[in-house]
Scaffold this active site. Structure first.
Site, PDB file in Angstrom:
ATOM      1  N   HIS A   1     -39.897 -46.003 -22.385  1.00 43.56           N
ATOM      2  CA  HIS A   1     -40.154 -44.651 -22.896  1.00 43.56           C
ATOM      3  C   HIS A   1     -40.469 -44.664 -24.400  1.00 43.56           C
ATOM      4  O   HIS A   1     -41.245 -43.836 -24.874  1.00 43.56           O
ATOM      5  CB  HIS A   1     -38.968 -43.734 -22.554  1.00 43.56           C
ATOM      6  CG  HIS A   1     -38.868 -43.485 -21.069  1.00 43.56           C
ATOM      7  ND1 HIS A   1     -37.682 -43.265 -20.417  1.00 43.56           N
ATOM      8  CD2 HIS A   1     -39.834 -43.454 -20.111  1.00 43.56           C
ATOM      9  CE1 HIS A   1     -37.924 -43.098 -19.120  1.00 43.56           C
ATOM     10  NE2 HIS A   1     -39.214 -43.205 -18.914  1.00 43.56           N
TER      11      HIS A   1
ATOM     12  N   HIS B   1     -46.468 -43.201 -10.878  1.00 47.40           N
ATOM     13  CA  HIS B   1     -45.166 -43.220 -10.202  1.00 47.40           C
ATOM     14  C   HIS B   1     -44.219 -42.383 -11.075  1.00 47.40           C
ATOM     15  O   HIS B   1     -43.490 -42.917 -11.908  1.00 47.40           O
ATOM     16  CB  HIS B   1     -44.627 -44.643 -10.073  1.00 47.40           C
ATOM     17  CG  HIS B   1     -45.455 -45.539  -9.188  1.00 47.40           C
ATOM     18  ND1 HIS B   1     -46.706 -45.970  -9.539  1.00 47.40           N
ATOM     19  CD2 HIS B   1     -45.191 -46.085  -7.971  1.00 47.40           C
ATOM     20  CE1 HIS B   1     -47.188 -46.749  -8.564  1.00 47.40           C
ATOM     21  NE2 HIS B   1     -46.280 -46.833  -7.605  1.00 47.40           N
TER      22      HIS B   1
ATOM     23  N   SER C   1     -40.710 -40.172 -17.794  1.00 47.39           N
ATOM     24  CA  SER C   1     -42.052 -40.256 -18.389  1.00 47.39           C
ATOM     25  C   SER C   1     -42.806 -38.915 -18.316  1.00 47.39           C
ATOM     26  O   SER C   1     -43.503 -38.564 -19.280  1.00 47.39           O
ATOM     27  CB  SER C   1     -42.851 -41.397 -17.751  1.00 47.39           C
ATOM     28  OG  SER C   1     -42.786 -41.361 -16.342  1.00 47.39           O
TER      29      SER C   1
ATOM     30  N   GLU D   1     -46.435 -38.634  -7.340  1.00 49.58           N
ATOM     31  CA  GLU D   1     -45.123 -39.051  -6.843  1.00 49.58           C
ATOM     32  C   GLU D   1     -45.179 -38.960  -5.317  1.00 49.58           C
ATOM     33  O   GLU D   1     -45.540 -37.925  -4.766  1.00 49.58           O
ATOM     34  CB  GLU D   1     -44.013 -38.152  -7.428  1.00 49.58           C
ATOM     35  CG  GLU D   1     -42.647 -38.300  -6.809  1.00 49.58           C
ATOM     36  CD  GLU D   1     -42.096 -39.733  -6.837  1.00 49.58           C
ATOM     37  OE1 GLU D   1     -42.072 -40.361  -7.903  1.00 49.58           O
ATOM     38  OE2 GLU D   1     -41.697 -40.223  -5.748  1.00 49.58           O
TER      39      GLU D   1
ATOM     40  N   GLY E   1     -49.769 -43.270  -5.883  1.00 48.46           N
ATOM     41  CA  GLY E   1     -50.327 -43.407  -7.230  1.00 48.46           C
ATOM     42  C   GLY E   1     -51.350 -44.524  -7.344  1.00 48.46           C
ATOM     43  O   GLY E   1     -52.301 -44.429  -8.127  1.00 48.46           O
TER      44      GLY E   1
ATOM     45  N   ASP F   1     -45.627 -47.386 -13.132  1.00 39.02           N
ATOM     46  CA  ASP F   1     -44.196 -47.691 -13.224  1.00 39.02           C
ATOM     47  C   ASP F   1     -43.586 -47.706 -11.815  1.00 39.02           C
ATOM     48  O   ASP F   1     -42.826 -46.812 -11.447  1.00 39.02           O
ATOM     49  CB  ASP F   1     -43.541 -46.605 -14.108  1.00 39.02           C
ATOM     50  CG  ASP F   1     -42.057 -46.824 -14.291  1.00 39.02           C
ATOM     51  OD1 ASP F   1     -41.574 -47.956 -14.096  1.00 39.02           O
ATOM     52  OD2 ASP F   1     -41.370 -45.840 -14.629  1.00 39.02           O
TER      53      ASP F   1
HETATM   54  C1  LIG Z   1     -39.364 -46.194 -11.527  1.00 38.71           C
HETATM   55  S1  LIG Z   1     -39.531 -44.645 -10.771  1.00 38.71           S
HETATM   56  C2  LIG Z   1     -40.524 -43.742 -11.902  1.00 38.71           C
HETATM   57  C3  LIG Z   1     -39.866 -43.359 -13.180  1.00 38.71           C
HETATM   58  C4  LIG Z   1     -40.747 -42.590 -14.127  1.00 38.71           C
HETATM   59  N1  LIG Z   1     -42.045 -43.216 -14.310  1.00 38.71           N
HETATM   60  C5  LIG Z   1     -40.087 -42.431 -15.470  1.00 38.71           C
HETATM   61  O1  LIG Z   1     -40.303 -43.260 -16.367  1.00 38.71           O
HETATM   62  O2  LIG Z   1     -39.355 -41.456 -15.633  1.00 38.71           O
HETATM   63  C6  LIG Z   1     -40.671 -44.961  -9.475  1.00 38.71           C
HETATM   64  C7  LIG Z   1     -41.057 -43.739  -8.644  1.00 38.71           C
HETATM   65  O3  LIG Z   1     -42.188 -44.072  -7.838  1.00 38.71           O
HETATM   66  C8  LIG Z   1     -42.104 -43.367  -6.608  1.00 38.71           C
HETATM   67  N2  LIG Z   1     -43.033 -44.072  -5.708  1.00 38.71           N
HETATM   68  C9  LIG Z   1     -42.819 -45.166  -4.938  1.00 38.71           C
HETATM   69  N3  LIG Z   1     -43.978 -45.597  -4.392  1.00 38.71           N
HETATM   70  C10 LIG Z   1     -44.963 -44.765  -4.852  1.00 38.71           C
HETATM   71  C11 LIG Z   1     -46.374 -44.718  -4.701  1.00 38.71           C
HETATM   72  N4  LIG Z   1     -47.034 -45.631  -3.948  1.00 38.71           N
HETATM   73  N5  LIG Z   1     -47.061 -43.740  -5.327  1.00 38.71           N
HETATM   74  C12 LIG Z   1     -46.417 -42.823  -6.101  1.00 38.71           C
HETATM   75  N6  LIG Z   1     -45.087 -42.821  -6.293  1.00 38.71           N
HETATM   76  C13 LIG Z   1     -44.361 -43.784  -5.689  1.00 38.71           C
HETATM   77  C14 LIG Z   1     -40.628 -43.420  -6.279  1.00 38.71           C
HETATM   78  O4  LIG Z   1     -40.283 -42.376  -5.384  1.00 38.71           O
HETATM   79  C15 LIG Z   1     -39.995 -43.255  -7.678  1.00 38.71           C
HETATM   80  O5  LIG Z   1     -39.730 -41.904  -7.931  1.00 38.71           O
END
Ligand SMILES: C[S@@+](CC[C@H](N)C(=O)[O-])C[C@H]1O[C@@H](n2cnc3c(N)ncnc32)[C@H](O)[C@@H]1O
Length: 295
Positions: A18, A41, A102, A120, A146, A166
């Site tokens: 971040h 993500h 994020s 998401e 994503g 991410d």
């Molecule tokens: C590490 S977390 C994201 C944290 C966020 N980027 C942050 O920094 O606050 C990963 C997220 O990706 C989602 N996710 C998993 N596979 C995905 C995909 N193929 N496309 C989009 N989101 C996905 C999960 O549900 C989860 O909420």
């Protein structure tokens, strides 16, 4: 899809991720032309550190929790300013109960004409995210894969901005999926700024990913070495078993100021967030001799 970021929000890995994102956004704001953030993500956007999940796994106490009380020297303070500014703004009464993911960092740092596109895939999380930003005309939320979205969203109309990738790293083939998506994305938008997070857990896999990506960028795509930056932080010996000990980002087309900022930040961060012997950091171009040996 079992990954819940609420268990990890504000931990050491989030701090680095971040802080880097906030620096990238601040840099983009130095020109008046609008830009776009694409967060593949996104998670739920922001986190309640008093929630059951955060109580069960209070990783934030050894992450952002250590920063708010610390006497931060000038160099690291400057590097952390945009990030900690957003954290403090969410906790105006003092203390630390709310933490920006994020999307919330983007929401707080974007200007009127800038835009964010958040993807998401988790149904409930996408709903939460959508509800959070329903009244913010700058932010669009999509329940969507994503990785696949990148093909449709790049290059953005503004031709300026940041793509954050991410992933949760739950799937065994996440590195492969990430590499495929990222390479396609860079081909679509070679001048875009990309920040890619990855854990240092399976060290061999991470090294192979870094070296493969680095070589492709430098040799096949003709990316200049100064346009590839890797920033890693580990809070314990990386070989130690157990919880995640290290993580970091690869930034493609980083702001020219990022390396200097991180050079001032990382040594202090490694010392301040250390959880045991062997804590450390590195800042380089992702293709070192050791990385190449992993190929
Ligand atoms: C590490 S977390 C994201 C944290 C966020 N980027 C942050 O920094 O606050 C990963 C997220 O990706 C989602 N996710 C998993 N596979 C995905 C995909 N193929 N496309 C989009 N989101 C996905 C999960 O549900 C989860 O909420």
């Amino acid at each position: 899809m079992n990954y819940r970021h609420a268990f990890h929000a504000g931990n050491f890995a989030d701090v680095l991720k971040h802080a880097v994102i906030a620096l990238c956004l601040e840099h983009l704001k130095q020109k008046p032309k609008p830009f776009r953030v694409i967060d593949t993500h996104a998670g739920v956007g922001a986190y309640d550190l008093t929630s059951e999940a955060a109580k069960r796994s209070p990783e934030w106490r050894d992450g952002v929790g250590r920063l708010l009380d610390a006497a931060i020297p000038a160099g690291p303070a400057a590097a952390l300013a945009p990030y900690l500014g957003a954290v403090r703004a969410m906790n105006e009464g003092g203390g630390l109960t709310h933490y920006p993911g994020s999307p919330e960092l983007a929401a707080r740092l974007l200007r009127e004409a800038d835009r964010a596109h958040l993807c998401e895939l988790h149904e409930a999380d996408a709903k939460t995210l959508d509800a959070r930003y329903a009244l913010d005309a700058r932010i669009k939320v999509e329940r969507r894969d994503g990785y696949k979205a990148l093909a449709a969203l790049l290059p953005p109309r503004e031709r300026r901005g940041l793509v954050l990738i991410d992933p949760p790293f739950e799937a065994k083939d996440e590195f492969a999926a990430l590499a495929r998506a990222l390479m396609g994305a860079v081909e679509r938008w070679p001048t875009g700024m990309f920040a890619v997070w990855r854990p240092l857990k399976d060290l061999w896999a991470a090294q192979r990913f870094d070296a493969g990506l680095g070589l492709w960028l430098l040799e096949d795509r003709g990316v200049a070495p100064e346009n590839l930056l890797r920033a890693d932080l580990w809070v314990r010996d990386l070989e130690a078993e157990g919880r995640l000990a290290g993580a970091g980002l690869i930034v493609i087309n980083p702001p020219h100021t990022l390396e200097g900022r991180l050079l001032a930040l990382l040594p202090w961060l490694a010392q301040t967030l250390a959880q045991g012997p062997g804590a450390g950091w590195r800042l380089d171009g992702a293709v070192t001799e050791a990385d190449l040996q992993a190929l």
